[in-house]
Scaffold this active site. Sequence first.
Site, short mmCIF file in Angstrom:
data_model
loop_
_atom_site.label_atom_id
_atom_site.label_comp_id
_atom_site.label_asym_id
_atom_site.label_seq_id
_atom_site.Cartn_x
_atom_site.Cartn_y
_atom_site.Cartn_z
N HIS A 7 -14.76 -35.52 73.70
CA HIS A 7 -16.10 -35.24 74.21
C HIS A 7 -16.66 -36.45 74.96
CE1 HIS A 7 -19.93 -32.66 73.45
NE2 HIS A 7 -19.97 -33.25 74.62
N ASP A 56 -12.17 -31.12 76.44
CA ASP A 56 -13.02 -32.26 76.11
C ASP A 56 -13.95 -31.95 74.94
OD1 ASP A 56 -15.91 -33.86 77.30
OD2 ASP A 56 -14.12 -34.93 76.64
N GLU A 91 -16.42 -30.69 66.08
CA GLU A 91 -16.21 -32.09 66.41
C GLU A 91 -16.70 -33.01 65.28
OE1 GLU A 91 -18.12 -32.67 70.19
OE2 GLU A 91 -16.90 -31.16 71.16
N ARG A 96 -23.81 -14.75 85.14
CA ARG A 96 -24.51 -13.46 84.93
C ARG A 96 -25.12 -12.97 86.24
NH1 ARG A 96 -27.84 -15.85 79.95
NH2 ARG A 96 -27.92 -17.50 81.54
N ARG A 120 -18.90 -26.55 75.80
CA ARG A 120 -19.04 -26.72 74.36
C ARG A 120 -17.84 -26.03 73.70
NH1 ARG A 120 -22.13 -30.14 75.39
NH2 ARG A 120 -24.32 -30.42 74.74
N LEU A 159 -21.56 -21.76 87.22
CA LEU A 159 -21.65 -22.44 88.53
C LEU A 159 -23.06 -23.00 88.67
CD1 LEU A 159 -19.66 -22.84 91.00
CD2 LEU A 159 -21.10 -21.13 92.18
N GLY A 160 -23.44 -23.82 87.70
CA GLY A 160 -24.73 -24.49 87.76
C GLY A 160 -24.58 -25.88 88.35
N ARG A 161 -25.39 -26.81 87.85
CA ARG A 161 -25.37 -28.17 88.39
C ARG A 161 -23.98 -28.77 88.36
NH1 ARG A 161 -30.59 -28.16 85.26
NH2 ARG A 161 -29.15 -28.00 83.49
N ILE A 162 -23.34 -28.67 87.19
CA ILE A 162 -22.02 -29.30 87.06
C ILE A 162 -20.92 -28.39 87.63
CG2 ILE A 162 -20.33 -30.20 85.41
CD1 ILE A 162 -22.71 -30.83 83.55
P1 NAP Z 1 -26.78 -25.40 84.30
O1 NAP Z 1 -27.08 -26.05 85.61
O2 NAP Z 1 -27.87 -24.78 83.52
O3 NAP Z 1 -25.65 -24.27 84.60
C1 NAP Z 1 -25.27 -23.35 83.61
C2 NAP Z 1 -24.40 -22.29 84.28
O4 NAP Z 1 -23.87 -21.43 83.27
C3 NAP Z 1 -25.13 -21.41 85.27
O5 NAP Z 1 -24.31 -21.15 86.37
C4 NAP Z 1 -25.37 -20.12 84.48
O6 NAP Z 1 -25.46 -19.01 85.37
C5 NAP Z 1 -24.09 -20.07 83.66
N1 NAP Z 1 -24.20 -19.26 82.45
C6 NAP Z 1 -25.09 -19.39 81.44
N2 NAP Z 1 -24.87 -18.43 80.52
C7 NAP Z 1 -23.83 -17.68 80.96
C8 NAP Z 1 -23.13 -16.54 80.46
N3 NAP Z 1 -23.48 -15.99 79.30
N4 NAP Z 1 -22.10 -16.05 81.18
C9 NAP Z 1 -21.75 -16.62 82.35
N5 NAP Z 1 -22.36 -17.70 82.89
C10 NAP Z 1 -23.39 -18.22 82.19
O7 NAP Z 1 -26.07 -26.42 83.32
P2 NAP Z 1 -25.16 -27.70 83.68
O8 NAP Z 1 -26.06 -28.85 83.99
O9 NAP Z 1 -24.13 -27.28 84.68
O10 NAP Z 1 -24.46 -27.99 82.26
C11 NAP Z 1 -23.70 -26.95 81.67
C12 NAP Z 1 -23.27 -27.32 80.26
O11 NAP Z 1 -22.21 -28.27 80.29
C13 NAP Z 1 -24.31 -27.99 79.38
O12 NAP Z 1 -25.27 -27.09 78.86
C14 NAP Z 1 -23.45 -28.61 78.29
O13 NAP Z 1 -23.24 -27.69 77.24
C15 NAP Z 1 -22.13 -28.90 79.00
N6 NAP Z 1 -21.91 -30.33 79.19
C16 NAP Z 1 -20.87 -30.91 78.53
C17 NAP Z 1 -20.66 -32.28 78.70
C18 NAP Z 1 -19.50 -32.97 78.00
O14 NAP Z 1 -19.63 -34.16 77.66
N7 NAP Z 1 -18.36 -32.29 77.81
C19 NAP Z 1 -21.52 -33.05 79.49
C20 NAP Z 1 -22.57 -32.39 80.15
C21 NAP Z 1 -22.75 -31.02 80.00
P3 NAP Z 1 -26.28 -17.66 84.94
O15 NAP Z 1 -27.51 -18.10 84.20
O16 NAP Z 1 -26.55 -16.98 86.26
O17 NAP Z 1 -25.33 -16.88 84.08
C1 8YV Z 2 -22.87 -35.80 75.34
C2 8YV Z 2 -23.11 -33.64 76.61
O1 8YV Z 2 -22.55 -34.98 74.31
O2 8YV Z 2 -24.90 -33.89 78.10
C3 8YV Z 2 -24.31 -33.13 77.32
O3 8YV Z 2 -24.62 -31.91 77.12
O4 8YV Z 2 -22.41 -32.90 75.96
C4 8YV Z 2 -22.70 -35.11 76.69
O5 8YV Z 2 -23.37 -35.75 77.73
C5 8YV Z 2 -24.27 -36.29 75.12
O6 8YV Z 2 -24.43 -37.37 75.94
C6 8YV Z 2 -24.48 -36.79 73.68
O7 8YV Z 2 -25.73 -37.45 73.56
#
Ligand code: NAP
Ligand code: 8YV
Length: 315
Positions: A280, A257, A262, A176, A233, A153-156
């Site tokens: 993705h 996604d 990949e 956590r 991921r 429950l972070g930014r996204i």
């Molecule tokens: P963020 O703001 O850092 O939020 C991460 C969240 O995960 C926090 O709520 C954190 O809470 C929780 N977390 C971390 N480790 C954990 C664990 N072991 N157990 C339970 N909760 C845990 O990150 P964000 O900006 O939301 O982005 C999250 C992730 O989305 C990125 O790191 C990336 O891998 C993925 N993403 C994917 C795409 C795509 O194209 N599919 C695009 C953008 C991002 P706690 O620290 O309190 O546990």
């Molecule tokens: C893309 C992502 O993989 O932001 C992330 O963590 O997984 C996606 O936005 C990234 O843009 C690849 O450069």
Amino acid sequence: MSIDILVIGLPALADDILTRQATERGWTLHRPGADGLAPPEIAQRIVAVAASGAVSVDARLIDALPALKVISVHAVGYDLTDVAHARSRGVVVTHTPDVLNDDVADMALLLALGTLRRLPAMDAYVRAGRWASEGPPPLSRRATGLKYGLLGLGRIGRAIAERLAPLAGEIAYHTRRPVGDAPWRHVPDLVELAGQVDVLVVIVPGGASTRGLVSAEVLDALGPNGVLINVARGEVVDQDALIAALASGRLGGAGLDVFADEPNVPQALIDSERCVLAPHVASATVQTRQAMADLMIANLEAVLSGRPAVNPVPD
Ligand code: NAP
Ligand code: 8YV
């Protein structure tokens, strides 16, 4: 004096934007050789790396660049960059948070609704002429009123929860540490959360600390009517356990996604009618990728000008 930057694996739009702006900024861009490293004749001069979130920036690459000052990752997830090693060399690592929250949250909602209502299968049903020849398709499942769980429950994650709130029967989450101002219920144990919800959305960082977090036990708790959505991921989910749970009917469906290896997707997932699959692309809109590229460049500009990074990765 030329500023030499190693560019690794950027998506096409980001690469185009960086290439266009490099000239104006007096930056010289270089690409890695077949060995994945900077060409030997210029490695000594490289002061910055601009890399996709999908490529590994490891100690071997970092140590081959003695003048390196900054690694600017074109992603919010920087799990493939050896941040500890970079820091041990005095190298700043930056990423591109926040500008992609809405797109990724939209994709999570799209995958959840598409999986529950079986939209890809419905589309294929019409295109194949089956509506005319076989009549209406089988019924799907209502999305409104279900119990939704979020792993992360972070930014996204918050953006996803805000999108789900108007239609969800209940929203709960596992992290956590509880999020102080969150209006949703925190569940300290992931297996317990999975057992309480109909849909579990995965939105945590990748890397060693979350690898396999969504285990066979979590999937079994989610259950035969449960749906898993992963926009985090691929490695966060035990993909072999996911395939087994779907094949045996111990899991109701999955909207994915991201994948373990990949761009290779197991045939079992491709063949499963209870899956919705995307390559993705959660952040892959023109507007968001432009914003990510701008942020990647702003981070390069700041550090190379001797100013603090705009978005340094957190400690
Ligand atoms: P963020 O703001 O850092 O939020 C991460 C969240 O995960 C926090 O709520 C954190 O809470 C929780 N977390 C971390 N480790 C954990 C664990 N072991 N157990 C339970 N909760 C845990 O990150 P964000 O900006 O939301 O982005 C999250 C992730 O989305 C990125 O790191 C990336 O891998 C993925 N993403 C994917 C795409 C795509 O194209 N599919 C695009 C953008 C991002 P706690 O620290 O309190 O546990
Ligand atoms: C893309 C992502 O993989 O932001 C992330 O963590 O997984 C996606 O936005 C990234 O843009 C690849 O450069």
